[in-house]
Design a protein around this motif. Structure first.
Motif, PDB file in Angstrom:
ATOM      1  N   UNK A   1       0.845  -1.193   0.000  1.00  0.00           N
ATOM      2  CA  UNK A   1       0.000   0.000   0.000  1.00  0.00           C
ATOM      3  C   UNK A   1       0.877   1.238   0.000  1.00  0.00           C
ATOM      4  N   UNK A   2       0.357   2.306  -0.585  1.00  0.00           N
ATOM      5  CA  UNK A   2       1.030   3.604  -0.553  1.00  0.00           C
ATOM      6  C   UNK A   2       0.039   4.688  -0.190  1.00  0.00           C
ATOM      7  N   UNK A   3       0.580   5.808   0.306  1.00  0.00           N
ATOM      8  CA  UNK A   3      -0.252   6.960   0.636  1.00  0.00           C
ATOM      9  C   UNK A   3       0.522   8.213   0.269  1.00  0.00           C
ATOM     10  N   UNK A   4      -0.166   9.133  -0.395  1.00  0.00           N
ATOM     11  CA  UNK A   4       0.489  10.357  -0.847  1.00  0.00           C
ATOM     12  C   UNK A   4       0.374  11.443   0.214  1.00  0.00           C
TER      13      UNK A   4
ATOM     14  N   UNK B   1      -2.210   4.656   6.736  1.00  0.00           N
ATOM     15  CA  UNK B   1      -2.495   6.026   7.162  1.00  0.00           C
ATOM     16  C   UNK B   1      -1.168   6.690   7.504  1.00  0.00           C
ATOM     17  N   UNK B   2      -1.202   8.006   7.612  1.00  0.00           N
ATOM     18  CA  UNK B   2       0.030   8.712   7.939  1.00  0.00           C
ATOM     19  C   UNK B   2      -0.257   9.901   8.839  1.00  0.00           C
TER      20      UNK B   2
ATOM     21  N   UNK C   1       4.162   6.726   9.092  1.00  0.00           N
ATOM     22  CA  UNK C   1       3.149   5.996   8.347  1.00  0.00           C
ATOM     23  C   UNK C   1       2.815   4.713   9.100  1.00  0.00           C
ATOM     24  N   UNK C   2       1.552   4.333   9.039  1.00  0.00           N
ATOM     25  CA  UNK C   2       1.068   3.149   9.735  1.00  0.00           C
ATOM     26  C   UNK C   2       0.444   2.174   8.737  1.00  0.00           C
ATOM     27  N   UNK C   3       0.431   0.909   9.116  1.00  0.00           N
ATOM     28  CA  UNK C   3      -0.276  -0.097   8.339  1.00  0.00           C
ATOM     29  C   UNK C   3      -1.053  -0.967   9.322  1.00  0.00           C
ATOM     30  N   UNK C   4      -2.361  -0.783   9.330  1.00  0.00           N
ATOM     31  CA  UNK C   4      -3.225  -1.619  10.159  1.00  0.00           C
ATOM     32  C   UNK C   4      -3.600  -2.841   9.339  1.00  0.00           C
ATOM     33  N   UNK C   5      -3.255  -4.006   9.849  1.00  0.00           N
ATOM     34  CA  UNK C   5      -3.484  -5.254   9.127  1.00  0.00           C
ATOM     35  C   UNK C   5      -4.486  -6.098   9.904  1.00  0.00           C
TER      36      UNK C   5
END
Length: 118
Positions: A49-52, A70-71, A78-82
């Protein structure tokens, strides 16, 4: 030089959840895109995943609907909720950031292991 530090990996049972975090070493940098990639044994590194900078997100089809990126722009984090993790999510997860700090940069974290048991 920009360094990324990841945390939050570990061992979890299938169906469980984990949250990964990644923070850039310097606050006075301009980060455009942050993202997560993963590499399973014997496989190539792939996009998760990416976030701008405008919070536009992009997900791989394999994680869409289960993972959320999210960031926190003020903290260059930056976070990655899995959620609903599957054994096939097992991999080393790498954080990536692209931006500008006395020149363009493309930085990678050291990786954090995520293992999902069946």
């Amino acid at each position: 030089q920009v360094h990324l530090v990841e945390s939050g990996g570990g061992l979890v049972q299938a169906g469980g959840s984990l949250r990964l975090s990644c923070v850039a070493s310097r606050n006075t940098i301009q980060i455009n895109t942050m993202g997560w990639y993963r590499q399973a044994p014997g496989k190539q590194r792939e996009l998760v995943a990416t976030i701008s900078s405008s919070d536009s997100t992009n997900y791989s089809e394999s994680v869409r609907g289960r993972f959320t990126i999210s960031r926190d722009g003020t903290k260059n984090t930056v976070y990655l909720q899995m959620n609903s993790l599957k054994p096939e999510d097992t991999a080393v997860y790498y954080c990536n950031a692209e931006g500008y700090y006395y020149g363009d940069f493309d930085a990678w974290g050291q990786g954090t292991q995520v293992t999902v048991s069946s």
